[in-house]
Design a protein around this motif. Structure first.
Motif, PDB file in Angstrom:
ATOM      1  N   VAL A  89      36.490 -72.590   9.598  1.00  0.00           N
ATOM      2  CA  VAL A  89      36.316 -72.617  10.759  1.00  0.00           C
ATOM      3  C   VAL A  89      34.863 -72.244  10.577  1.00  0.00           C
ATOM      4  N   GLY A  90      33.942 -73.522  11.167  1.00  0.00           N
ATOM      5  CA  GLY A  90      32.248 -72.999  11.177  1.00  0.00           C
ATOM      6  C   GLY A  90      31.372 -74.604  10.412  1.00  0.00           C
ATOM      7  N   GLU A  91      30.324 -73.804  10.630  1.00  0.00           N
ATOM      8  CA  GLU A  91      29.966 -75.431   9.162  1.00  0.00           C
ATOM      9  C   GLU A  91      28.901 -74.868   8.328  1.00  0.00           C
ATOM     10  N   ALA A  92      28.525 -76.063   7.299  1.00  0.00           N
ATOM     11  CA  ALA A  92      27.603 -75.097   5.857  1.00  0.00           C
ATOM     12  C   ALA A  92      26.725 -75.081   6.715  1.00  0.00           C
ATOM     13  N   VAL A  93      25.555 -73.864   6.032  1.00  0.00           N
ATOM     14  CA  VAL A  93      24.452 -73.517   6.369  1.00  0.00           C
ATOM     15  C   VAL A  93      23.781 -74.692   5.849  1.00  0.00           C
ATOM     16  N   GLU A  94      24.165 -75.385   5.231  1.00  0.00           N
ATOM     17  CA  GLU A  94      22.820 -76.746   4.523  1.00  0.00           C
ATOM     18  C   GLU A  94      23.568 -77.892   5.209  1.00  0.00           C
ATOM     19  N   LYS A  95      22.876 -78.481   6.118  1.00  0.00           N
ATOM     20  CA  LYS A  95      23.231 -79.853   6.314  1.00  0.00           C
ATOM     21  C   LYS A  95      23.336 -80.557   6.052  1.00  0.00           C
ATOM     22  N   SER A  96      22.369 -80.572   4.499  1.00  0.00           N
ATOM     23  CA  SER A  96      22.709 -82.234   3.570  1.00  0.00           C
ATOM     24  C   SER A  96      24.441 -81.682   2.903  1.00  0.00           C
ATOM     25  N   PHE A  97      24.841 -80.378   3.206  1.00  0.00           N
ATOM     26  CA  PHE A  97      26.371 -80.286   2.431  1.00  0.00           C
ATOM     27  C   PHE A  97      27.499 -81.422   3.191  1.00  0.00           C
ATOM     28  N   GLU A  98      28.015 -82.337   2.443  1.00  0.00           N
ATOM     29  CA  GLU A  98      29.083 -83.099   3.087  1.00  0.00           C
ATOM     30  C   GLU A  98      30.286 -82.447   2.893  1.00  0.00           C
ATOM     31  N   PRO A  99      31.253 -82.043   3.748  1.00  0.00           N
ATOM     32  CA  PRO A  99      32.686 -81.552   2.736  1.00  0.00           C
ATOM     33  C   PRO A  99      32.854 -82.162   2.574  1.00  0.00           C
ATOM     34  N   PRO A 100      34.334 -82.814   1.496  1.00  0.00           N
ATOM     35  CA  PRO A 100      34.855 -83.142   0.969  1.00  0.00           C
ATOM     36  C   PRO A 100      36.709 -83.587   2.322  1.00  0.00           C
ATOM     37  N   ALA A 101      36.985 -84.708   1.953  1.00  0.00           N
ATOM     38  CA  ALA A 101      38.077 -85.100   2.735  1.00  0.00           C
ATOM     39  C   ALA A 101      39.066 -84.531   1.900  1.00  0.00           C
ATOM     40  N   SER A 102      40.438 -83.827   2.423  1.00  0.00           N
ATOM     41  CA  SER A 102      41.037 -83.885   2.391  1.00  0.00           C
ATOM     42  C   SER A 102      42.261 -83.578   3.356  1.00  0.00           C
ATOM     43  N   SER A 103      44.179 -83.504   2.591  1.00  0.00           N
ATOM     44  CA  SER A 103      44.537 -83.439   3.909  1.00  0.00           C
ATOM     45  C   SER A 103      44.972 -81.562   3.214  1.00  0.00           C
ATOM     46  N   LYS A 104      44.532 -81.630   2.750  1.00  0.00           N
ATOM     47  CA  LYS A 104      44.368 -79.462   2.178  1.00  0.00           C
ATOM     48  C   LYS A 104      43.858 -79.258   2.797  1.00  0.00           C
ATOM     49  N   ILE A 105      42.918 -79.923   3.763  1.00  0.00           N
ATOM     50  CA  ILE A 105      41.749 -79.199   4.188  1.00  0.00           C
ATOM     51  C   ILE A 105      41.616 -79.792   5.502  1.00  0.00           C
ATOM     52  N   THR A 106      41.426 -78.416   6.553  1.00  0.00           N
ATOM     53  CA  THR A 106      41.572 -78.439   8.731  1.00  0.00           C
ATOM     54  C   THR A 106      39.472 -78.192   8.458  1.00  0.00           C
ATOM     55  N   TYR A 107      39.126 -78.769   8.846  1.00  0.00           N
ATOM     56  CA  TYR A 107      38.199 -78.218   9.410  1.00  0.00           C
ATOM     57  C   TYR A 107      37.991 -78.589  10.855  1.00  0.00           C
ATOM     58  N   ALA A 108      37.959 -77.175  11.198  1.00  0.00           N
ATOM     59  CA  ALA A 108      37.610 -77.427  12.897  1.00  0.00           C
ATOM     60  C   ALA A 108      36.085 -76.610  13.078  1.00  0.00           C
ATOM     61  N   GLY A 109      34.959 -76.553  12.048  1.00  0.00           N
ATOM     62  CA  GLY A 109      33.970 -76.760  13.412  1.00  0.00           C
ATOM     63  C   GLY A 109      33.814 -74.868  13.851  1.00  0.00           C
ATOM     64  N   TRP A 110      32.874 -75.354  14.642  1.00  0.00           N
ATOM     65  CA  TRP A 110      32.304 -73.719  14.998  1.00  0.00           C
ATOM     66  C   TRP A 110      33.489 -73.974  16.731  1.00  0.00           C
ATOM     67  N   LEU A 111      33.975 -72.696  16.649  1.00  0.00           N
ATOM     68  CA  LEU A 111      35.013 -72.511  18.090  1.00  0.00           C
ATOM     69  C   LEU A 111      34.145 -71.542  18.582  1.00  0.00           C
ATOM     70  N   ALA A 112      35.038 -71.530  20.230  1.00  0.00           N
ATOM     71  CA  ALA A 112      35.162 -70.381  20.995  1.00  0.00           C
ATOM     72  C   ALA A 112      35.313 -69.057  19.931  1.00  0.00           C
ATOM     73  N   PRO A 113      35.225 -67.798  20.846  1.00  0.00           N
ATOM     74  CA  PRO A 113      36.145 -66.581  20.173  1.00  0.00           C
ATOM     75  C   PRO A 113      37.340 -66.121  19.645  1.00  0.00           C
TER      76      PRO A 113
END
Length: 154
Positions: A23-47
């Motif tokens: 949950v959230g995003e990288a502080v460093e915008k240049s960071f590219e998170p790897p794709a994986s079936s074991k990871i879900t990227y939810a991004g920024w979310l409401a409380p």
């Protein structure tokens, strides 16, 4: 940031036992998170959506290299979720090692992996109960105000 350390730690563990939701995003915008079936990227979310993720989780992992007061760790504990976090900054004030979560040496992927690997389902459930009980006293509005006023009077 510290997500890179968490990824390295996860690589050293048996991923069959884990699914990571980020949950959230990288502080460093240049960071590219790897794709994986074991990871879900939810991004920024409401409380409310964050609380939903917490309710479905077994543990919150805070791999940060730096934190001020880590509000998400306190919020997780108020909802009965144990926290695995670095033993630095304000985190030891929020997480009681082996009671409400686990603390690891900061800046070390192997220390993160060791802390995660040491936890059993039973331990996480017990630490979650402890976190819930302690946080109902420690993180109330009254207690936080009392401590803030106390720090200004010192």
């Amino acid at each position: 940031m510290g997500f890179d350390l968490l990824l390295e730690a996860m690589d050293s563990l048996s991923l069959d036992a884990f699914h990571l939701t980020v949950v959230g995003e990288a502080v460093e915008k240049s960071f590219e998170p790897p794709a994986s079936s074991k990871i879900t990227y939810a991004g920024w979310l409401a409380p409310a959506a964050v609380r939903e993720h917490i309710a479905k989780s077994d543990v919150l992992i805070v791999p940060s290299r730096w934190e001020s007061f880590c509000l998400v760790a306190a919020e997780a504990q108020v909802l009965g979720l144990p926290v695995i976090a670095g033993n630095h900054c304000s985190l030891p004030e929020i997480v009681e090692n082996a009671r409400t979560g686990m603390l690891f040496s900061p800046h070390s992927a192997s220390a993160i992996a060791e802390a995660i690997g040491a936890c059993t389902v039973e331990m996480l459930a017990k630490m979650g109960e402890e976190a819930l009980g302690l946080s109902r006293h420690r993180f109330t509005l009254e207690e936080m105000n009392r401590l803030t006023l106390e720090s200004y009077s010192a």
